[in-house]
Design an enzyme around this catalytic site. Structure first.
Site, mmCIF file in Angstrom:
data_model
loop_
_atom_site.group_PDB
_atom_site.id
_atom_site.type_symbol
_atom_site.label_atom_id
_atom_site.label_comp_id
_atom_site.label_asym_id
_atom_site.label_seq_id
_atom_site.Cartn_x
_atom_site.Cartn_y
_atom_site.Cartn_z
ATOM 1 N N CYS A 115 0.795 -1.293 0.098
ATOM 2 C CA CYS A 115 -0.051 -0.280 -0.098
ATOM 3 C C CYS A 115 0.806 1.125 0.022
ATOM 4 C CB CYS A 115 -0.795 0.159 1.301
ATOM 5 S SG CYS A 115 -1.904 -1.517 1.348
ATOM 6 N N ARG A 174 1.414 1.738 -5.965
ATOM 7 C CA ARG A 174 1.604 0.888 -4.875
ATOM 8 C C ARG A 174 0.488 -0.056 -4.475
ATOM 9 N NH1 ARG A 174 6.565 1.733 -2.086
ATOM 10 N NH2 ARG A 174 5.406 0.487 -0.439
ATOM 11 N N TRP A 216 -3.570 -1.706 -1.385
ATOM 12 C CA TRP A 216 -3.754 -2.887 -2.104
ATOM 13 C C TRP A 216 -4.102 -3.928 -1.128
ATOM 14 C CZ3 TRP A 216 -1.366 -7.848 -1.955
ATOM 15 C CH2 TRP A 216 -1.456 -8.701 -3.326
ATOM 16 N N ASN A 261 0.736 0.075 6.086
ATOM 17 C CA ASN A 261 1.099 -0.683 5.044
ATOM 18 C C ASN A 261 1.944 -1.700 5.680
ATOM 19 O OD1 ASN A 261 2.001 -1.625 2.757
ATOM 20 N ND2 ASN A 261 4.175 -0.224 2.886
ATOM 21 N N GLY A 262 1.136 -2.988 5.458
ATOM 22 C CA GLY A 262 2.074 -4.258 6.031
ATOM 23 C C GLY A 262 0.968 -5.323 6.359
ATOM 24 N N GLU A 298 10.780 -13.150 -19.461
ATOM 25 C CA GLU A 298 10.577 -11.843 -19.211
ATOM 26 C C GLU A 298 9.704 -11.104 -20.180
ATOM 27 O OE1 GLU A 298 10.751 -9.816 -16.730
ATOM 28 O OE2 GLU A 298 10.544 -7.975 -17.615
ATOM 29 N N LYS A 349 5.814 -9.878 -18.892
ATOM 30 C CA LYS A 349 5.342 -8.432 -19.443
ATOM 31 C C LYS A 349 4.071 -8.473 -20.048
ATOM 32 C CE LYS A 349 7.313 -6.077 -17.697
ATOM 33 N NZ LYS A 349 8.180 -6.961 -16.518
ATOM 34 N N GLU A 389 1.131 -9.646 -17.471
ATOM 35 C CA GLU A 389 1.076 -8.908 -16.285
ATOM 36 C C GLU A 389 0.191 -7.410 -16.699
ATOM 37 O OE1 GLU A 389 3.962 -6.985 -13.758
ATOM 38 O OE2 GLU A 389 5.432 -7.227 -15.498
ATOM 39 N N HIS A 420 9.262 -31.614 -26.225
ATOM 40 C CA HIS A 420 8.838 -32.228 -25.165
ATOM 41 C C HIS A 420 7.331 -31.932 -24.235
ATOM 42 C CE1 HIS A 420 13.031 -33.785 -25.120
ATOM 43 N NE2 HIS A 420 13.366 -32.630 -25.465
ATOM 44 N N LYS A 466 3.069 -2.259 -7.387
ATOM 45 C CA LYS A 466 4.410 -1.933 -7.878
ATOM 46 C C LYS A 466 5.478 -2.749 -7.025
ATOM 47 C CE LYS A 466 7.981 -0.615 -10.272
ATOM 48 N NZ LYS A 466 8.379 -1.145 -11.761
HETATM 49 C C1 AGP Z 1 7.499 -7.065 -12.916
HETATM 50 O O1 AGP Z 1 7.241 -6.379 -13.949
HETATM 51 C C2 AGP Z 1 6.833 -7.218 -11.721
HETATM 52 N N1 AGP Z 1 6.387 -5.660 -11.446
HETATM 53 C C3 AGP Z 1 7.224 -7.739 -10.586
HETATM 54 O O2 AGP Z 1 7.607 -9.150 -11.107
HETATM 55 C C4 AGP Z 1 8.262 -7.384 -10.083
HETATM 56 O O3 AGP Z 1 9.682 -7.557 -10.851
HETATM 57 C C5 AGP Z 1 8.719 -8.148 -8.663
HETATM 58 O O4 AGP Z 1 7.782 -7.768 -7.569
HETATM 59 C C6 AGP Z 1 10.051 -7.702 -7.923
HETATM 60 O O5 AGP Z 1 9.953 -6.332 -7.465
HETATM 61 P P1 AGP Z 1 11.432 -5.743 -7.234
HETATM 62 O O6 AGP Z 1 12.169 -5.756 -8.239
HETATM 63 O O7 AGP Z 1 11.255 -4.301 -6.845
HETATM 64 O O8 AGP Z 1 11.939 -6.403 -5.953
#
Ligand code: AGP
Length: 616
Positions: A2, A28, A75, A99-100, A489, A493, A496, A512, A611
C-alpha cells in the site's frame, strides 16, 4: 504494497499535499483510498477505487481545513476492496493508516473484542488501531506525548508482522505519530513542514531531505519538528540524506503511460549506469565494497529475487559462469527463504530488486546472511531497505520506476550483472585486463543499438505486429541460452499488463510437450538473434511452423532462414552476443505494451498487482 503519506504543514492546508502524495503513490496499490485530518473529531473520507474516486467523494462531502493529516492508497490483503475496509481506520481517539500485514490479527481481534472493542471492518489495520487504543488506556497516557509513545512501543511489542504506521490522536492536534517494522517509511523535512511517506517519490515536490526510518523506529512529526526513538524510547540520531531525483522524473512527461516513458528511457539508463560504474577516481564499481581477496574466496554466486528481477538473475547466471568462471545459480526468493538453503561463508548471495523493499527478497537475504553468506545487492532505490542491508551494492541509475511492469530497471539490472561479472573476473584473474576492457567497450557500444530499437520506426513496426495478434488467447516466448530468461521476461510483461496467458520456454523444450499446444490460437514469439545456437533455434522454429502456429521472430538481417520462416520478423541490430539478450527484451516490452493498449487494459496499474510487493 500500500502507499501511505502524512504531513504536518506550517501554513498551508494539508489536503492538497496528501492527495498529491497519494497520486504519486498510487502505483503501490489502488483498490481504495482515504484521508483523515488532524481536526476536531478527526474527520475522514474514504472511497473504494482510485484517488480520483476519493477526490470526487471529498468534492461531494467537503472536509474542514487542517494543517496535518494522514492518507492511504490500498492494495487489499485482509478484507475485500470496499469503503468500510478502506483506510484510515479508527478506534477510540486513534485514527491510522497502515502498510503491511499484522500476522497475529485474529488472536488480537479476539482479545480486544473481549475488552470491548467493536470492529466495523475485516481488516488487520483496524486491529492495530484497537490495540493502540487498548495500550493507551492501560498506560492512561491522556495528553502526554511520551506516554503515548510508551503505549505505541507496547503495542509494537505485541504485534507480529510488517508495518509502517501513520497515526493521528485526537488529544494531539497537529502531530502525526509513526512506527516502522519491515515496511518502508521515510521522514521528509521541508521548508513547508514535515512529512512521512512509503517512498521518497511521494514527497519530491516538497523536499529532497529525508531520514530513512529503520526497523523498530517510532516517533512523531509536527510542522517544524520531529522525534525518532527506538523501542526503548531512546532518541535515534539519524543522518538526513539528500535525494537528487528530479520531481519531474515521477511525472509522465507527455507520455500516455509511465511504462512507455520508462521503456524509452532505457538508453539513458544504460549510459548513466555505465558512467557511475567507473567511480570519480576511475575505480570500478565504487559502491561494491568487497575486496579482491574476498571475491577470490567466493566459490559460488547465489542470486535471489522475484519476478522480473529474477529473470535478470537468470541471465546473470550465464554471465557469471561464462565471464568470471564461477558457478552461479538464481532462485525464487520466496522458495529460497523457506527451504533451509545450503549456503555459507564461501557463497556470495546477490539480492536483486528494483524497489529494494520486496518482502520475499529481503527475507531470503536475511536467511542467507544468517548462514554466513557474503551479502551484496543490485538495486534501483538509494536508501531502500535492501541497500541498507548490505555493504556491497550496485545502484542502477534508472531514476524512479513507476509503471508496475518493470522495464528500465530490468535492463539496468542486466547491465549491473555484466559489471559485476567483470568485477569478479578482475578480482579472480578470470579474464585478461584487455578482455575486460573490450567487454566494457561492447557495453558502452550498446547505447546506439538500443537507441535504434527505441526509434519510432522500430516501435511502430512492433505495434503493428502486436495489434495483429492482440486478440489471440495464448502466447509462447522461446529462447535459448541467455535468451531463455529474456523469453520468460517477455511472457511476464505480456501477462501482467494485458492479462493474456503467456509462457516463456527454452526453445529446445517445445518438443517435450508444449508443441501439443501449437494451433491457430497460439502465437509463438521466438528469439533468434546473435546469441549462438542458431541452427538449433532454426530447427525449433520449423517445428512450430510446420504445425500451423503463428510465428513471430526477433532476429537480425543475417538470419535469412528465420526471417523467411516467420509470419512476422522483428529485426534488431547485429551486435556482439554479449549484449544481444539486453536488446532482445526491448521489442518484447513494446509488444506487451501495444497488446495491452489494443485490449484497453490499464497499463500502469494492472488489476490485482502493485509495484512493490512489501508483504509476503
Ligand atoms: C515485474 O514487471 C513485476 N512488477 C514484478 O514481477 C517485480 O519484478 C517483482 O515484484 C520484484 O520487484 P522488485 O524488483 O522491486 O524486487
Amino acid at each position: 504494497m500500500c502507499g501511505i503519506v502524512a504531513a504536518c504543514l506550517i501554513s498551508e492546508p494539508v489536503l492538497g499535499c496528501l492527495i498529491e502524495g497519494l497520486e504519486s503513490l498510487e502505483y503501490r496499490g489502488y483498490d481504495s483510498a482515504g484521508v483523515a485530518l488532524s481536526a476536531p473529531g478527526t474527520p475522514r473520507r474514504r472511497e473504494r477505487g482510485r484517488v480520483e474516486d476519493l477526490k470526487e467523494r471529498i468534492a461531494e462531502d467537503p472536509l474542514p481545513e487542517a494543517r496535518a493529516g494522514i492518507a492511504h492508497t490500498r492494495w487489499a490483503t485482509h478484507g475485500a476492496p470496499s469503503r468500510p475496509n478502506a483506510h484510515p481506520h479508527r478506534q477510540g481517539p486513534i485514527t491510522l493508516v497502515h502498510n503491511g500485514i499484522l500476522e497475529n490479527h485474529d488472536e488480537l481481534r479476539e482479545v480486544l473484542a473481549e475488552h470491548g472493542a467493536v470492529f466495523e471492518s475485516e481488516t488487520d489495520t483496524e486491529v492495530w488501531a484497537a490495540l493502540l487504543a487498548f495500550e493507551e488506556r492501560k498506560t492512561g497516557s491522556g495528553v502526554k506525548v511520551e506516554a503515548f509513545l510508551e503505549a505505541l512501543a507496547a503495542a509494537m511489542g505485541r504485534a507480529r508482522g510488517s508495518y509502517a504506521l501513520a497515526i493521528l490522536h485526537e488529544n494531539h492536534p497537529g502531530r502525526v505519530f509513526f512506527a516502522r517494522n519491515e515496511s518502508p517509511l521515510v521522514l521528509g523535512m521541508g521548508e513547508g513542514g514535515r512529512y512521512l511517506a512509503s517512498d521518497v517519490a511521494a514527497l519530491l515536490k516538497r523536499t529532497h531531505e529525508f531520514l530513512y526510518l529503520e526497523e523498530g523506529d517510532l516517533g512523531w512529526i509536527t510542522a517544524e519538528d520531529h522525534l525518532v526513538v527506538d523501542r526503548d524510547l531512546k532518541a535515534r540520531d539519524l543522518r538526513p540524506e539528500r535525494v537528487s531525483w528530479d520531481p519531474e522524473a515521477v511525472e509522465k512527461g507527455g507520455y500516455a503511460h509511465f511504462m512507455l516513458k520508462e521503456i524509452e528511457e532505457q538508453a539513458g539508463v544504460l549510459a548513466r549506469t555505465l558512467q557511475s560504474a567507473a567511480g570519480a577516481e576511475g575505480d570500478f564499481l565504487p559502491d561494491f565494497r568487497l575486496s579482491d581477496e574476498k571475491l577470490r574466496n567466493i566459490r559460488r554466486v547465489v542470486m535471489i529475487a522475484c519476478g522480473t528481477a529474477l529473470h535478470a538473475a537468470r541471465v546473470g547466471k550465464y554471465l557469471c559462469e561464462e565471464g568470471a568462471g564461477i558457478p552461479a545459480e538464481a532462485d525464487y526468493a520466496s522458495e529460497f527463504r523457506y527451504r533451509d538453503p545450503m549456503i555459507g561463508p564461501e557463497d556470495l548471495v546477490l539480492a536483486i530488486s528494483q524497489s529494494g523493499e520486496t518482502a520475499d527478497t529481503l527475507g531470503a537475504l536475511k536467511v542467507a546472511i544468517s548462514k554466513g553468506a557474503v551479502p551484496a545487492a543490485i538495486c534501483n532505490v538509494p536508501g531502500s531497505s535492501l541497500c541498507r542491508a548490505v555493504e556491497a551494492s550496485i545502484l542502477t541509475k534508472c531514476g524512479p520506476e513507476i509503471g508496475v511492469a518493470s522495464t528500465k530497471a530490468f535492463t539496468g539490472q542486466l547491465l549491473a550483472l555484466h559489471l559485476l561479472t567483470l568485477r569478479l573476473a578482475q578480482a579472480r584473474n578470470a579474464l585478461p585486463e584487455k578482455e575486460i576492457e573490450r567487454r566494457l567497450e561492447i557495453l558502452r557500444g550498446g547505447h546506439p543499438a538500443m537507441q535504434t530499437l527505441l526509434s519510432a520506426g522500430a516501435r511502430e513496426h512492433v505495434a503493428e505486429v502486436a495489434k495483429k495478434y492482440a486478440r489471440k488467447p495464448i502466447f509462447f516466448f522461446l529462447g535459448r541460452g541467455p535468451d531463455y530468461p529474456i523469453a520468460l521476461e517477455g511472457a511476464l510483461k505480456l501477462k501482467e499488463i494485458s492479462y493474456v496467458h503467456a509462457e516463456g520456454y527454452p526453445s529446445g523444450e517445445m518438443k517435450h510437450g508444449p508443441l501439443a499446444l501449437v494451433s491457430e490460437d497460439m502465437v509463438v514469439v521466438a528469439l533468434a538473434g546473435e546469441t549462438g545456437n542458431y541452427a538449433k533455434v532454426l530447427g525449433n522454429l520449423q517445428e512450430v511452423k510446420s504445425r500451423g502456429g503463428h510465428l513471430v521472430v526477433v532476429t537480425t538481417t543475417s538470419r535469412r532462414e528465420a526471417i523467411e520462416l516467420a509470419d512476422d520478423a522483428i529485426l534488431v541490430p547485429r551486435t556482439d552476443p554479449l549484449i544481444a539478450p539486453m536488446l532482445h527484451v526491448i521489442p518484447l516490452q513494446y509488444m506487451a505494451y501495444y497488446v495491452a493498449l489494443e485490449r484497453g487494459c490499464d497499463i500502469d496499474k494492472p488489476r490485482n498487482l502493485a509495484k512493490s510487493v512489501t508483504v509476503e
